[in-house]
Design a protein around this motif. Sequence first.
Motif, PDB file in Angstrom:
ATOM      1  N   SER A 126      77.174  83.092  58.726  1.00 34.58           N
ATOM      2  CA  SER A 126      77.142  82.795  60.159  1.00 34.58           C
ATOM      3  C   SER A 126      76.413  83.869  60.966  1.00 34.58           C
ATOM      4  O   SER A 126      75.560  83.549  61.815  1.00 34.58           O
ATOM      5  N   VAL A 127      76.729  85.131  60.717  1.00 31.47           N
ATOM      6  CA  VAL A 127      76.041  86.201  61.438  1.00 31.47           C
ATOM      7  C   VAL A 127      74.590  86.303  60.976  1.00 31.47           C
ATOM      8  O   VAL A 127      73.684  86.529  61.782  1.00 31.47           O
ATOM      9  N   GLY A 128      74.373  86.094  59.682  1.00 30.92           N
ATOM     10  CA  GLY A 128      73.007  86.145  59.157  1.00 30.92           C
ATOM     11  C   GLY A 128      72.094  85.127  59.823  1.00 30.92           C
ATOM     12  O   GLY A 128      70.940  85.430  60.160  1.00 30.92           O
ATOM     13  N   SER A 129      72.599  83.918  60.056  1.00 31.22           N
ATOM     14  CA  SER A 129      71.777  82.892  60.695  1.00 31.22           C
ATOM     15  C   SER A 129      71.439  83.272  62.135  1.00 31.22           C
ATOM     16  O   SER A 129      70.337  83.008  62.622  1.00 31.22           O
ATOM     17  N   ARG A 130      72.371  83.940  62.824  1.00 20.57           N
ATOM     18  CA  ARG A 130      72.112  84.380  64.203  1.00 20.57           C
ATOM     19  C   ARG A 130      71.122  85.535  64.231  1.00 20.57           C
ATOM     20  O   ARG A 130      70.248  85.593  65.100  1.00 20.57           O
ATOM     21  N   LEU A 131      71.251  86.459  63.293  1.00 24.93           N
ATOM     22  CA  LEU A 131      70.301  87.574  63.237  1.00 24.93           C
ATOM     23  C   LEU A 131      68.883  87.060  63.022  1.00 24.93           C
ATOM     24  O   LEU A 131      67.930  87.560  63.643  1.00 24.93           O
ATOM     25  N   ARG A 132      68.740  86.063  62.164  1.00 21.56           N
ATOM     26  CA  ARG A 132      67.412  85.491  61.929  1.00 21.56           C
ATOM     27  C   ARG A 132      66.905  84.762  63.166  1.00 21.56           C
ATOM     28  O   ARG A 132      65.708  84.828  63.506  1.00 21.56           O
ATOM     29  N   ARG A 133      67.808  84.061  63.859  1.00 20.54           N
ATOM     30  CA  ARG A 133      67.399  83.303  65.037  1.00 20.54           C
ATOM     31  C   ARG A 133      66.957  84.225  66.175  1.00 20.54           C
ATOM     32  O   ARG A 133      65.944  83.986  66.822  1.00 20.54           O
ATOM     33  N   PHE A 134      67.712  85.284  66.388  1.00 16.20           N
ATOM     34  CA  PHE A 134      67.437  86.160  67.526  1.00 16.20           C
ATOM     35  C   PHE A 134      66.456  87.288  67.213  1.00 16.20           C
ATOM     36  O   PHE A 134      65.775  87.776  68.112  1.00 16.20           O
ATOM     37  N   GLY A 135      66.386  87.700  65.931  1.00 16.83           N
ATOM     38  CA  GLY A 135      65.575  88.876  65.621  1.00 16.83           C
ATOM     39  C   GLY A 135      64.602  88.732  64.481  1.00 16.83           C
ATOM     40  O   GLY A 135      63.986  89.715  64.066  1.00 16.83           O
ATOM     41  N   GLY A 136      64.458  87.519  63.935  1.00 16.82           N
ATOM     42  CA  GLY A 136      63.533  87.337  62.821  1.00 16.82           C
ATOM     43  C   GLY A 136      64.207  87.580  61.480  1.00 16.82           C
ATOM     44  O   GLY A 136      65.416  87.834  61.393  1.00 16.82           O
ATOM     45  N   SER A 137      63.424  87.524  60.437  1.00 17.84           N
ATOM     46  CA  SER A 137      63.979  87.560  59.077  1.00 17.84           C
ATOM     47  C   SER A 137      64.203  88.971  58.544  1.00 17.84           C
ATOM     48  O   SER A 137      64.886  89.149  57.525  1.00 17.84           O
ATOM     49  N   ASP A 138      63.653  89.970  59.200  1.00 15.79           N
ATOM     50  CA  ASP A 138      63.713  91.331  58.663  1.00 15.79           C
ATOM     51  C   ASP A 138      64.955  92.071  59.143  1.00 15.79           C
ATOM     52  O   ASP A 138      64.871  93.154  59.731  1.00 15.79           O
ATOM     53  N   ASN A 139      66.120  91.492  58.890  1.00 16.82           N
ATOM     54  CA  ASN A 139      67.365  92.117  59.333  1.00 16.82           C
ATOM     55  C   ASN A 139      68.420  92.112  58.227  1.00 16.82           C
ATOM     56  O   ASN A 139      69.617  92.183  58.510  1.00 16.82           O
ATOM     57  N   LYS A 140      67.965  92.056  56.988  1.00 18.35           N
ATOM     58  CA  LYS A 140      68.903  92.015  55.875  1.00 18.35           C
ATOM     59  C   LYS A 140      69.712  93.300  55.774  1.00 18.35           C
ATOM     60  O   LYS A 140      70.907  93.271  55.454  1.00 18.35           O
ATOM     61  N   GLU A 141      69.086  94.438  56.068  1.00 19.87           N
ATOM     62  CA  GLU A 141      69.807  95.712  55.985  1.00 19.87           C
ATOM     63  C   GLU A 141      70.900  95.788  57.039  1.00 19.87           C
ATOM     64  O   GLU A 141      72.017  96.249  56.759  1.00 19.87           O
ATOM     65  N   LEU A 142      70.600  95.316  58.261  1.00 22.46           N
ATOM     66  CA  LEU A 142      71.587  95.315  59.324  1.00 22.46           C
ATOM     67  C   LEU A 142      72.767  94.424  58.960  1.00 22.46           C
ATOM     68  O   LEU A 142      73.938  94.791  59.158  1.00 22.46           O
ATOM     69  N   LEU A 143      72.481  93.254  58.411  1.00 24.64           N
ATOM     70  CA  LEU A 143      73.545  92.339  58.006  1.00 24.64           C
ATOM     71  C   LEU A 143      74.396  92.966  56.902  1.00 24.64           C
ATOM     72  O   LEU A 143      75.634  92.879  56.940  1.00 24.64           O
ATOM     73  N   GLN A 144      73.748  93.629  55.954  1.00 20.18           N
ATOM     74  CA  GLN A 144      74.484  94.246  54.860  1.00 20.18           C
ATOM     75  C   GLN A 144      75.371  95.385  55.362  1.00 20.18           C
ATOM     76  O   GLN A 144      76.504  95.555  54.895  1.00 20.18           O
ATOM     77  N   ARG A 145      74.876  96.153  56.337  1.00 20.60           N
ATOM     78  CA  ARG A 145      75.695  97.235  56.911  1.00 20.60           C
ATOM     79  C   ARG A 145      76.953  96.673  57.558  1.00 20.60           C
ATOM     80  O   ARG A 145      78.032  97.265  57.450  1.00 20.60           O
ATOM     81  N   PHE A 146      76.819  95.519  58.210  1.00 19.48           N
ATOM     82  CA  PHE A 146      77.981  94.917  58.855  1.00 19.48           C
ATOM     83  C   PHE A 146      78.947  94.339  57.826  1.00 19.48           C
ATOM     84  O   PHE A 146      80.148  94.646  57.837  1.00 19.48           O
ATOM     85  N   THR A 147      78.461  93.508  56.934  1.00 19.42           N
ATOM     86  CA  THR A 147      79.359  92.823  55.997  1.00 19.42           C
ATOM     87  C   THR A 147      79.992  93.783  54.992  1.00 19.42           C
ATOM     88  O   THR A 147      81.088  93.515  54.492  1.00 19.42           O
ATOM     89  N   SER A 148      79.324  94.908  54.694  1.00 22.58           N
ATOM     90  CA  SER A 148      79.883  95.855  53.723  1.00 22.58           C
ATOM     91  C   SER A 148      81.134  96.547  54.247  1.00 22.58           C
ATOM     92  O   SER A 148      81.871  97.181  53.486  1.00 22.58           O
ATOM     93  N   GLN A 149      81.395  96.419  55.556  1.00 24.54           N
ATOM     94  CA  GLN A 149      82.623  96.982  56.120  1.00 24.54           C
ATOM     95  C   GLN A 149      83.870  96.253  55.617  1.00 24.54           C
ATOM     96  O   GLN A 149      84.964  96.813  55.606  1.00 24.54           O
ATOM     97  N   PHE A 150      83.693  94.999  55.210  1.00 27.29           N
ATOM     98  CA  PHE A 150      84.819  94.194  54.736  1.00 27.29           C
ATOM     99  C   PHE A 150      84.981  94.408  53.231  1.00 27.29           C
ATOM    100  O   PHE A 150      84.645  93.556  52.410  1.00 27.29           O
ATOM    101  N   ARG A 151      85.501  95.564  52.887  1.00 31.68           N
ATOM    102  CA  ARG A 151      85.571  95.996  51.496  1.00 31.68           C
ATOM    103  C   ARG A 151      86.727  95.321  50.760  1.00 31.68           C
ATOM    104  O   ARG A 151      87.738  94.950  51.351  1.00 31.68           O
ATOM    105  N   ASP A 152      86.582  95.215  49.456  1.00 32.11           N
ATOM    106  CA  ASP A 152      87.561  94.510  48.632  1.00 32.11           C
ATOM    107  C   ASP A 152      88.944  95.134  48.698  1.00 32.11           C
ATOM    108  O   ASP A 152      89.949  94.474  48.401  1.00 32.11           O
TER     109      ASP A 152
END
Length: 276
Positions: free
Chosen positions: A183-209
């Motif tokens: 869900s956040v990944g689709s918004r990052l692509r919509r608002f900022g283009g496709s080059d935001n994989k690192e930003l998405l990973q920084r956010f989602t990696s906070q939800f650790r196992d």
Amino acid sequence: MAFMRFPFSFSPLRPPKFPRPFTAFAVAAAAVGASAAVVAVSSSDRSSLWNAMSSVVSSQHSSALWGSLSLEDNGVHVLERKTGVSFPSALGPSLKLCGIGLRKKSVFGLKNIDVYAFGVYANDEDIKKYLSEKYGKLPVSELQGNKEFIDDLMESDIPMTVRLQIVYGRLSIGSVRSAFEESVGSRLRRFGGSDNKELLQRFTSQFRDEFKIPRGSVIHLSKEKGHVLCTSIDGQEVGCIQSKLLCKSILDLYVGEEAFDEQAKEEIENNVATYL
């Protein structure tokens, strides 16, 4: 704490239309600060406690009325009737509840499950500061569904928090991580283009196992001053990321064009507009 079950929605001030017991509750709430009250919210019944209270203090601006009900330690909560989840009417000294809703997820295309209830909070003084010059003279009806108004709300440096309260008992932290990747990944692509994989990973990696999120767990996604997104799980801060793009992408899930709960989005729009 006594649970007082009355229909509730956030809506602009107008003449009240509700049965006598509802009016009596509103008068009592205004008179004593609604101590230890819990107000039930029904998505099917749109009668408004906001309207009821406006009949008591009709000459005051809505933010002044909220002032009597906005301290988290006064015991005032809003109850989401379908799930039984309650939300404080304020977080800390400055964030006021603007609306609540449900995040549902389809299972194999057969049925929807309730994943979490959510509440959206905002700083009303900063709403006035950043948005009143442009929108303050417009009636609430013109701001409802106004894309530019919502875009300005999401992009302005207004502190906001989305409070997620887990209601699905078998939800794993991995599922939360995967859901945000989508869900956040689709918004990052919509608002900022496709080059935001690192930003998405920084956010989602906070939800650790290591984190467990049984029913009742609380996740806060807080947009702080300077467009800093801070995430906490059950009161433990797990990370902060400075990114205007990420903040907007998170808020878009709840107040954007394709919000998770359209009815909640409308309530949030209405209530934010009354702060102008």
